[in-house]
Design an enzyme around this catalytic site. Sequence first.
Site, PDB file in Angstrom:
ATOM      1  CG  ASN A  84      -0.293   0.139   2.402  1.00 37.36           C
ATOM      2  OD1 ASN A  84       1.107   0.138   2.604  1.00 37.36           O
ATOM      3  ND2 ASN A  84      -1.170   0.079   3.576  1.00 37.36           N
ATOM      4  CE  LYS A  85       4.084   2.258   4.132  1.00 36.78           C
ATOM      5  NZ  LYS A  85       3.186   1.280   5.042  1.00 36.78           N
ATOM      6  CG  ASN A  86       3.784   7.092  -1.658  1.00 31.12           C
ATOM      7  OD1 ASN A  86       3.124   6.695  -0.665  1.00 31.12           O
ATOM      8  ND2 ASN A  86       3.567   8.401  -2.249  1.00 31.12           N
TER       9      ASN A  86
END
Length: 383
Positions: free
Chosen positions: A189-191
Amino acid sequence: MSGTETSRWLVPLSDVRVDAELREAVAETLGSGWWSMGPRVADFERAFAEFLGIPHALAVANGTAALHLALLGVGCGPGDEVVVPSLNFVAAANAIAHTGASPVFCDILGDFDLTLDPDDLVEAVGPRTKAVVVLHYGGFACDMGAVRAMAAERSIEVVEDAAHAPGATYKGEACGALGRISCFSFFSNKNLPVGEGGMIATADEELAERVRLLRSHGMTTLTWDRHRGHAGSYDVVAQGFNYRLDEIRAAMGIVQLGRLRHENRARERIAARYRAALDGVDGLTMPFAARDAASSSHHLAVLLLPVGTNRDEVRAGMAEKRIQTSVHYPPIHLFTQYREAGARRPLPRTEEVADRLVTLPLYAHMDESRADLVIQALREALP
């Protein structure tokens, strides 16, 4: 292909997109026959260090491993205290505890800015304080000028938790190049998503070497070194861990790093649409209104509900419209494990926002029509 194709959510909280470039990078790595830490990890590390403008980057298994190694690297251990904001993911406190040190929680600035309060940080520092772990919440940098000044005056190590902040800046400097050592997460879910993975960055050569040893069992050479004939044996000079990153995720990371700046700007556009439609409307507040949006990585789109609103009912109403939401974060000091461990400091601003926080969907390929669905669902869910 996007994850939304098989999701129950019309608009998920986060989403990944799999395309030909990612598939080819993974397929090429599989075909190479070398899957554990090797040349692609080294390439990823070099590219990430160059991205930050810092000499050393070390890839690790995940962001929690990065925090653990960074804390050990700067010498945290039994008897020490480490100050950390409570409005944070619990991994930060757990990593501190796993070094033998004790977490001491500090407050945030308020509902307008969810990063740590430098004045309360000063109040939390005591004679046993070894380090502070700062979180660039949601992709917005802490007041690192104040943090660094305090740390220099009191000889305290600064560990940056930059899990939310790849590509974010503070007064023109890259987040992740502002403390003695920094930590990144590449969770899905990170960039910069690769599934599981993390990175440690530092300008300190001696510290980088210490972390490098701890990352792989304290061994003086790696399997890849011996495979290439660069070493025939190894010594063990520290009690280390298996916190290595594999080649497949490193190959994905190289691709995702090349997209990061563009995708952060795409996130910025959706966050701006939320802000224009929601901030100050029906009692809603979106923090960080006074910040320069271009300096943020926009990892999260967080808003605060009006005081007294039943958050569970609002989230349930949005879920009925197939809009996923979350909470970032339940304060760590209110969890059973940490509520019962040691003396508590008053954290009134953290506790004031705790029941009002809602995280809205945000990802790089999200379009305006999906953002508008989120906005409509939220407005209809409000009492």
